[in-house]
Write a protein that holds these residues in place. Structure first.
Motif, short mmCIF file in Angstrom:
data_model
loop_
_atom_site.label_atom_id
_atom_site.label_comp_id
_atom_site.label_asym_id
_atom_site.label_seq_id
_atom_site.Cartn_x
_atom_site.Cartn_y
_atom_site.Cartn_z
N ALA A 58 0.86 -1.18 0.00
CA ALA A 58 0.00 0.00 0.00
C ALA A 58 0.90 1.23 0.00
O ALA A 58 1.88 1.28 0.74
CB ALA A 58 -0.89 0.00 1.24
N VAL A 59 0.61 2.18 -0.86
CA VAL A 59 1.45 3.36 -0.98
C VAL A 59 0.59 4.62 -0.90
O VAL A 59 -0.47 4.69 -1.53
CB VAL A 59 2.21 3.38 -2.32
CG1 VAL A 59 3.18 4.56 -2.38
CG2 VAL A 59 2.96 2.07 -2.53
N THR A 60 1.06 5.59 -0.15
CA THR A 60 0.32 6.85 -0.04
C THR A 60 1.30 8.01 0.08
O THR A 60 2.40 7.84 0.60
CB THR A 60 -0.62 6.82 1.19
OG1 THR A 60 -1.30 8.07 1.29
CG2 THR A 60 0.15 6.59 2.48
N THR A 61 0.93 9.15 -0.45
CA THR A 61 1.76 10.34 -0.32
C THR A 61 0.92 11.49 0.21
O THR A 61 -0.25 11.62 -0.12
CB THR A 61 2.37 10.78 -1.68
OG1 THR A 61 1.35 11.39 -2.47
CG2 THR A 61 2.93 9.60 -2.44
N ASP A 62 1.51 12.31 1.05
CA ASP A 62 0.81 13.46 1.64
C ASP A 62 1.72 14.67 1.66
O ASP A 62 2.80 14.64 2.24
CB ASP A 62 0.39 13.13 3.07
CG ASP A 62 -0.77 12.16 3.13
OD1 ASP A 62 -1.91 12.62 3.09
OD2 ASP A 62 -0.52 10.95 3.21
N LEU A 63 1.25 15.71 1.06
CA LEU A 63 2.03 16.94 0.95
C LEU A 63 1.59 17.91 2.05
O LEU A 63 0.40 18.19 2.20
CB LEU A 63 1.76 17.54 -0.44
CG LEU A 63 2.55 18.74 -0.91
CD1 LEU A 63 4.05 18.47 -0.91
CD2 LEU A 63 2.10 19.12 -2.32
#
Lengths: 344, 344
Positions: A58-63
């Motif tokens: 599972a991959v997630t990005t948060d800026l």
């Protein structure tokens, strides 16, 4: 492992913050988090992650951007670091994934990388990392790489990789009519703490160190990683999401993705101490889990030490009827999605 | 698959750029890149990536910031999008990894998300995506997720995930004395093109559309993904790195990580047309591969259509001797690491 490629190697260009010490500090500190699963994170172009067979990643990005997701003049740097990682960990929690590795891209004005000359010799960046790495340590997730650049505006992009048994990730789309709805922890605490913080800033111009504990629900939210993993292990949930935008919005997402509607019992909501019902319904950034479970499933009162509360049910979607309905002794009313404010 | 969580779901807060159309555009366009390996990228908290057994995952992140890595007044938006992805793909190429998925975190001022009103109705963001997705299509890599936020400064963080047979990734640390050194393509072309671009801007205040092809080595560098994968498949290389900072710096990294020294033959260097020897030695952003191979290994003249040139050799490290030596008819001299300039 960590601060790999970017910092040692190819992103040399980016690391011209003038201070190689800075990069060394970052790498040395990140290295402490190393563990199995990350084979190589340092001194090369990429980090290498070993996936176990039978698992999906599972991959997630948060800026996070200064002035929008945090304010340099309000938030302690440790809290900014904590919140940056917490956002990503909470996404993993919502899928029920086990954290495997984090990657951090950091763009900072030079002055934030320098010791302040104050009695505390630590730079903003160093204190940011204190907060981020403390939370990373609590969840045994190594900082496996990233990038570092000089930037007139402070920005942090966090990438989280997690692992989940194949086909078992908690999705937003699995809720069915008849399911019960649950939340972990309490709701509205982060919004209430943010209100208190704003009031303090209005009155005193800053946040007093001693009041930080009272602001913890906003400054140091706890992502429900263990709870999400528990739900996957027990196959207990049909759908899940983390409450980042607030119950009214995030329950709407579950309904939309699952093609269902929902009813929430106002009296059942676990409103945080000091929070209002409105904050519990619409306040964002609690980072609790909202999940659906078949009605026959028996859930404990607490999962991994965090209270679980049944707050409503999933019902069939009907044309012309509201997607989410709030049920209270005064009757039924549509629960419209309403979000929280940024720091503008 | 794409623009997942962030955009549809939990990062609703971030997506208040005022225009839901924008998010829809982004998601719809990213979706076209979908392919096997990415099971779920849309409408949930994380993207799910299926790893094949026997493979490791390579992960890299690269932060690009307006005014530092690109200039809004100089670079066509398509080139900024292309270069953003190219940086990440080149890191994968340096490990010999097959691209699996990309994630993009984008922070943009509102005006860059709006159509310009110009005859071309496209927004800066839309044209940025044109460039990024064109290159993504050429490498069959889906945009599987990311985040989108309003930001006073344009920033783009790209995350690339790739896969490589376990234990076979090309590292910086494997070079041994006696190895031959090779580069793909030609060197100095990007630096020479950047000089031409700067001259144009000085003289005309902007880059003429018709001159873009001549600036391609700078605006549209080609990451050597197929060449890196070839080297892994044939087990041909002992070490590799991509030339992002320039030969003098990046060869230094190989030497440092491998504990060796190196000699470069000035006359052997494949200097790009219009570039100087100095640009070939120190110019950054060519994104060619530099690799080492055992002396007995026979390499073809070209790999996947790109020329390969033997430029020197790996030698034993000796105390008091330079790490990298340039050998020319005039004699031997130390090749000091020297980088390229940013757009300040």
């Amino acid at each position: 492992m960590p601060y790999s490629q970017s910092v040692r190697g190819k992103r040399k260009t980016n690391t011209r913050l003038g201070e190689l010490d800075l990069v060394r500090e970052l790498r040395a500190r990140a290295a402490r988090g190393t563990r199995a699963g990350v084979r190589l994170g340092i001194g090369d172009d990429c980090a290498l992650i070993a996936a176990r067979s039978g698992e999906e990643l599972a991959v997630t990005t948060d800026l996070s951007i200064a002035g929008r997701h945090f304010r340099l003049d309000w938030h302690p740097p440790e809290a900014v670091g904590h919140r940056t990682l917490a956002r990503g960990l909470s996404d993993l929690a919502a899928m029920g994934a086990r954290p495997v590795a984090a990657f951090l891209s950091l763009g900072l004005p030079t002055e934030l990388t320098r010791a302040s000359g104050h009695k505390s010799a630590s730079s903003w960046m160093s204190r940011f990392l204190d907060g981020l790495l403390r939370l990373a340590g609590e969840h045994s997730v190594p900082l496996a790489g990233g990038d570092l650049a000089q930037s007139p505006l402070a920005v942090a992009d966090i990438v989280l990789m997690g692992a989940v048994p194949r086909g078992r990730a908690l999705l937003r789309s699995g809720a069915r009519p008849g399911d019960a709805l649950y939340v972990t922890g309490t709701l509205g605490g982060a919004a209430a703490a943010m209100e208190r913080m704003k009031m303090q800033v209005r009155e005193a111009g800053r946040i007093a160190k001693k009041s930080e504990p009272a602001l913890a629900p906003h400054l140091y939210p706890q992502p429900r990683v263990a709870q999400g993993m528990w739900l996957v292990r027990r196959r207990a949930a049909t759908a899940a999401i983390d409450l980042s935008d607030g119950l009214s919005i995030d329950l709407g997402h579950i309904c939309e993705e699952s093609g269902v509607a929902a009813e929430v019992d106002a009296l059942a909501l676990p409103v945080a101490a000091g929070a209002t019902l409105d904050q519990a319904l619409h306040g964002g950034e609690d980072y609790e889990l909202l999940f659906a479970a078949r009605p026959a499933v028996r859930l404990p009162r607490a999962i991994a030490g965090v209270r679980v509360t049944r707050i409503g049910r999933v019902v069939r979607r009907r044309k012309g009827k509201p997607t989410v309905t709030l049920v209270s002794p005064q009757g039924r009313q549509p629960l419209e999605p309403r979000g929280w404010e940024h720091f503008k």
